[in-house]
Design a protein around this motif. Sequence first.
Motif, PDB file in Angstrom:
ATOM      1  N   PHE B  34       0.841  -1.186   0.000  1.00  0.00           N
ATOM      2  CA  PHE B  34       0.000   0.000   0.000  1.00  0.00           C
ATOM      3  C   PHE B  34       0.878   1.239   0.000  1.00  0.00           C
ATOM      4  O   PHE B  34       1.926   1.278   0.660  1.00  0.00           O
ATOM      5  CB  PHE B  34      -0.902   0.031   1.238  1.00  0.00           C
ATOM      6  CG  PHE B  34      -1.776  -1.185   1.383  1.00  0.00           C
ATOM      7  CD1 PHE B  34      -1.361  -2.269   2.144  1.00  0.00           C
ATOM      8  CD2 PHE B  34      -3.017  -1.243   0.776  1.00  0.00           C
ATOM      9  CE1 PHE B  34      -2.165  -3.395   2.287  1.00  0.00           C
ATOM     10  CE2 PHE B  34      -3.834  -2.355   0.917  1.00  0.00           C
ATOM     11  CZ  PHE B  34      -3.400  -3.434   1.672  1.00  0.00           C
ATOM     12  N   TYR B  36       0.843   5.306   0.868  1.00  0.00           N
ATOM     13  CA  TYR B  36       0.135   6.359   1.579  1.00  0.00           C
ATOM     14  C   TYR B  36       0.840   7.686   1.359  1.00  0.00           C
ATOM     15  O   TYR B  36       2.041   7.754   1.097  1.00  0.00           O
ATOM     16  CB  TYR B  36       0.100   6.086   3.088  1.00  0.00           C
ATOM     17  CG  TYR B  36      -0.700   4.878   3.500  1.00  0.00           C
ATOM     18  CD1 TYR B  36      -0.132   3.607   3.496  1.00  0.00           C
ATOM     19  CD2 TYR B  36      -2.020   5.009   3.921  1.00  0.00           C
ATOM     20  CE1 TYR B  36      -0.860   2.499   3.885  1.00  0.00           C
ATOM     21  CE2 TYR B  36      -2.757   3.902   4.314  1.00  0.00           C
ATOM     22  CZ  TYR B  36      -2.174   2.654   4.294  1.00  0.00           C
ATOM     23  OH  TYR B  36      -2.899   1.563   4.686  1.00  0.00           O
ATOM     24  N   LEU B  44      -2.566   9.447   7.657  1.00  0.00           N
ATOM     25  CA  LEU B  44      -2.124   8.798   6.428  1.00  0.00           C
ATOM     26  C   LEU B  44      -3.326   8.611   5.506  1.00  0.00           C
ATOM     27  O   LEU B  44      -4.375   8.117   5.930  1.00  0.00           O
ATOM     28  CB  LEU B  44      -1.513   7.423   6.725  1.00  0.00           C
ATOM     29  CG  LEU B  44      -0.138   7.405   7.368  1.00  0.00           C
ATOM     30  CD1 LEU B  44      -0.211   7.699   8.847  1.00  0.00           C
ATOM     31  CD2 LEU B  44       0.539   6.062   7.130  1.00  0.00           C
ATOM     32  N   LEU B  46      -4.574   6.768   2.126  1.00  0.00           N
ATOM     33  CA  LEU B  46      -4.253   5.709   1.185  1.00  0.00           C
ATOM     34  C   LEU B  46      -4.345   6.236  -0.237  1.00  0.00           C
ATOM     35  O   LEU B  46      -5.349   6.829  -0.624  1.00  0.00           O
ATOM     36  CB  LEU B  46      -5.214   4.540   1.369  1.00  0.00           C
ATOM     37  CG  LEU B  46      -4.995   3.340   0.453  1.00  0.00           C
ATOM     38  CD1 LEU B  46      -3.658   2.666   0.751  1.00  0.00           C
ATOM     39  CD2 LEU B  46      -6.134   2.331   0.611  1.00  0.00           C
ATOM     40  N   GLU B  59      -7.095   4.929  -5.175  1.00  0.00           N
ATOM     41  CA  GLU B  59      -8.213   5.506  -4.434  1.00  0.00           C
ATOM     42  C   GLU B  59      -8.800   6.679  -5.235  1.00  0.00           C
ATOM     43  O   GLU B  59      -8.127   7.272  -6.084  1.00  0.00           O
ATOM     44  CB  GLU B  59      -7.752   5.983  -3.060  1.00  0.00           C
ATOM     45  CG  GLU B  59      -7.293   4.855  -2.161  1.00  0.00           C
ATOM     46  CD  GLU B  59      -8.393   3.856  -1.868  1.00  0.00           C
ATOM     47  OE1 GLU B  59      -9.455   4.262  -1.345  1.00  0.00           O
ATOM     48  OE2 GLU B  59      -8.189   2.660  -2.184  1.00  0.00           O
TER      49      GLU B  59
END
Lengths: 111, 116
Positions: B34, B36, B44, B46, B59
Amino acid sequence: QQQVKQSPQSLIVQKGGISIINCAYENTAFDYFPWYQQFPGKGPALLIAIRPDVSEKKEGRFTISFNKSAKQFSLHIMDSQPGDSATYFCAASHSARQLTFGSGTQLTVLP
Amino acid sequence: GAVVSQHPSWVICKSGTSVKIECRSLDFQATTMFWYRQFPKQSLMLMATSNEGSKATYEQGVEKDKFLINHASLTLSTLTVTSAHPEDSSFYICSARGTVTTGELFFGEGSRLTVL
């Protein structure tokens, strides 16, 4: 929509005192609740985590209390030390998917 | 715990250039990584999820052409900020999850990007 709400935003505690940080979540599918500690300029480090099948977990001076019915969990730091001064994030995830983080709490422990 | 290494830890670049940040899992195989982004005194956020051997999932609101993510092996994921601008200046952090899906994520030390 913020799914994990964290409070307080900042916290000042005397050395030796108890630091308490609270989080509330909305998604009842969450099944993993970790707490992270972050120092300035560093990545978050896992402190302690809990799953909803237990109500409390203790590791050294750090304890997570979990209230499934209220959809709340909290971090207690006993005998707080100046070295504990950092930003703390609660988080939650569902079925090992990505973490949703709380907004963070800046903890200052006075010597 | 498992170790995730990020490189570089800080980078300064001129506006319009591209910057690559590497994230490596040193002692375990990471099927999922992932990325961030963190602004000062904020949480944080994403940006994207990358699975080894497949395209990253971004995202909402994250430009995939701006932030190129590659997860070509079980131990390496890269984030390339293309045509960087000052507003891209931020702290970028990667995390990795091992092949055993316990939910536990291991974070890198973060990479501070400053675009002049």
